[in-house]
Scaffold this active site. Sequence first.
Site, PDB file in Angstrom:
ATOM      1  CB  CYS A   2      -0.886  -0.126   1.392  1.00 12.54           C
ATOM      2  SG  CYS A   2      -1.767  -1.550   1.278  1.00 12.54           S
ATOM      3  NE  ARG A  27       4.396   1.887  -1.645  1.00 16.57           N
ATOM      4  CZ  ARG A  27       5.587   1.385  -1.398  1.00 16.57           C
ATOM      5  NH1 ARG A  27       6.498   1.624  -2.215  1.00 16.57           N
ATOM      6  NH2 ARG A  27       5.587   0.376  -0.363  1.00 16.57           N
ATOM      7  CD1 TRP A  75      -2.176  -4.634  -4.927  1.00 18.57           C
ATOM      8  CD2 TRP A  75      -1.598  -5.887  -3.200  1.00 18.57           C
ATOM      9  NE1 TRP A  75      -2.021  -5.944  -5.421  1.00 18.57           N
ATOM     10  CE2 TRP A  75      -1.608  -6.659  -4.398  1.00 18.57           C
ATOM     11  CE3 TRP A  75      -1.523  -6.523  -1.821  1.00 18.57           C
ATOM     12  CZ2 TRP A  75      -1.223  -7.962  -4.166  1.00 18.57           C
ATOM     13  CZ3 TRP A  75      -1.018  -7.764  -1.911  1.00 18.57           C
ATOM     14  CH2 TRP A  75      -1.006  -8.474  -3.072  1.00 18.57           C
ATOM     15  CG  ASN A 101       2.879  -1.305   2.859  1.00 16.03           C
ATOM     16  OD1 ASN A 101       2.061  -2.108   2.725  1.00 16.03           O
ATOM     17  ND2 ASN A 101       3.786  -0.838   2.531  1.00 16.03           N
ATOM     18  N   GLY A 102       1.588  -3.483   5.260  1.00 13.88           N
ATOM     19  CA  GLY A 102       2.067  -4.538   6.070  1.00 13.88           C
ATOM     20  C   GLY A 102       0.949  -5.558   6.486  1.00 13.88           C
ATOM     21  CD  GLU A 483      11.153  -9.684 -17.624  1.00 12.98           C
ATOM     22  OE1 GLU A 483      10.815  -8.490 -17.560  1.00 12.98           O
ATOM     23  OE2 GLU A 483      11.220 -10.104 -16.841  1.00 12.98           O
ATOM     24  CE  LYS A 487       7.757  -6.735 -17.501  1.00  9.38           C
ATOM     25  NZ  LYS A 487       8.408  -7.636 -16.896  1.00  9.38           N
ATOM     26  CD  GLU A 490       4.848  -8.398 -14.723  1.00 10.46           C
ATOM     27  OE1 GLU A 490       5.341  -8.329 -13.611  1.00 10.46           O
ATOM     28  OE2 GLU A 490       5.530  -7.836 -15.789  1.00 10.46           O
ATOM     29  CG  HIS A 506      12.418 -32.994 -22.796  1.00 10.45           C
ATOM     30  ND1 HIS A 506      12.773 -34.670 -23.228  1.00 10.45           N
ATOM     31  CD2 HIS A 506      13.383 -32.436 -23.089  1.00 10.45           C
ATOM     32  CE1 HIS A 506      14.263 -34.426 -23.558  1.00 10.45           C
ATOM     33  NE2 HIS A 506      14.322 -33.189 -23.799  1.00 10.45           N
ATOM     34  CE  LYS A 605       8.177  -0.585 -10.457  1.00 15.81           C
ATOM     35  NZ  LYS A 605       8.323  -1.205 -11.644  1.00 15.81           N
TER      36      LYS A 605
END
Length: 610
Positions: A2, A27, A75, A101-102, A483, A487, A490, A506, A605
């Site tokens: 947050c 955030r 968040w 936040n936490g 990566e 992307k 996300e 495989h 983020k």
Amino acid sequence: MCGIVGYVGGREATPLLIEGLRRLEYRGYDSAGGTITDNGGLVTRKAVGKIRDLENALQRNGLPDSAIGIAHTRWATHGAPNEINAHPHSDCTGEISLVHNGIIENAGTLKKKLVSLGHEFRTETDTEVIAHLIEETYDASLEEAVRTALSQIEGAYGLAIMSSREPGTIIGARNGSPLLVGIGDNDEYFLASDIAAVLAHTRDFVYLEDGEMAVLTRDGYQIYSLKGSQIDKDVTHVDWDLDAIEKSGYDHFMMKEISEQPETLENTMRGRLLEEEGTAKLGGLQHLMDELQETDDIIITACGTSWHAAIIGEYMLEELAGIPVEVEYASEFRYRNPVIRPGTVVMAISQSGETADTLAAVREAKRHGATAMGIVNVVGSTIARETDGGVYIHAGPEIGVASTKAFTSQVITLALVTLLMARQRKMSVIQGREIVQALKALPEQVERVLELDAPIRELARTYKDAANFLYLGRGYNFPTALEGALKLKEISYIHAEGLPAAEMKHGPIALITEDMPVVIVAPNDGVYNKVVSNIEEVKARGGRVIAVVSDGNVELAEKVDHLITIPETIDMLTPVLATVPLQLLAYHIAVLRGCNVDQPRNLAKSVTVE
């Protein structure tokens, strides 16, 4: 994850708090709210959704003028994202308001105790427990009540707290979640979880450590330990420009940050390449040169995109410096009993320098006696402060949730570290100079890749409705495939997987159909011929192939459906050039699908909670 912002000074607080929340929206964007003082009381407003929803709510039912306040963008971790669970939270009396936040790990136990004492809870959050704990112990001063309350809490927190009994005071406290004090002009002070929130008003910051508390008034600020002793702390000046956290005419921060990569790569390398000696100069590692020279065991720990950079770093260090390297997910490393021998160097990679799992991994490594080294972007961040030494990547603020410029700067930083360590060991000066030349050429080469934006946008139109993607690469470009897939996942919400190209047969080859686009990274490197064989395997099963190849490659033009060409470079640097078109492809597909690329659903983020 947050965002927290607080203000005390001579200006009207509400516009400053809203501005700070906008800067922090990356955030968290489930809900938002704020509290200010008014005629001896506290006034709180909340709204579900984006910061604009809070602004709309304020226009309907505004806040009075006040020169002090706290605010929060959420968040969600405990409790659904709704107006009730939005921060700030208060106690039974309404005299206390706080944002958090936490995660409070013993919230359930504390809540039972408080309910038995007559407290009534309104929300599903763990945060509300803190407000009631402060209420229960609030006799002489808010500062003492907070200190007593926090002594009972287990877990992580960054807190900003106000009370109508002491209307000119904001208290901040930190344990495991970032918090800083911003020192403005004309007797004004800020509290924030991120410098981006208040960069428009100050460049001078004091970073709180775990177990510290800040008391802010118009008369100044004081830092204390949670046991009550006063602490003198240095002020850190940050040189980031305000333009770096603005969109500057781009539709999205992500596109702006993709486009900034020629400049950010220059910044990462500036003053660090010694061409004649064929090596790198990294001031943050100078005092660790003995440890780096003697080590025969490196562990790199990171999360998400940084973990992909770590794998590239592993390949570089093993090939060129001859040092065994292990790459660990920080979230797993911290809960194992890692084998750390004398002389082990643990490198922690984190854009924010605040990633909770990576920070915990650093502390675990140090507890086992390792030399801890940080590779971070944010100056003054916790990992930067707690490691024994390290390197800033100098990518500037990265606001888009999906990392782009930070990733390529992390890869270049690892290349610089590799160059330094390899030249200490077996690498010749001639080979060192070749690497230096290749590094110096990269910014201009990335500029050329960015010129592919229009054709990649057209390619995105072809594949925007695909349900699945497969990304394949070998050697240095296996992490590039990882990566690229991340992307796309996300920001477009298309399922995508990255694999070593040889592993496709495989099992995953069973997925190949004409409806499964396959992105294959195939530059002219040491495994090119092997990757061509993998392309043949995909085409033989009707797959559609998008190939990222080096300039001048005509061999694959008739074998694949789409070619994306990148400049030639040495093998270890191909991930930088190959990643940029994959960033553009993900971006344009997401935009065409109507996705919010800067604030993808369920993501934030800086992951500062477990």
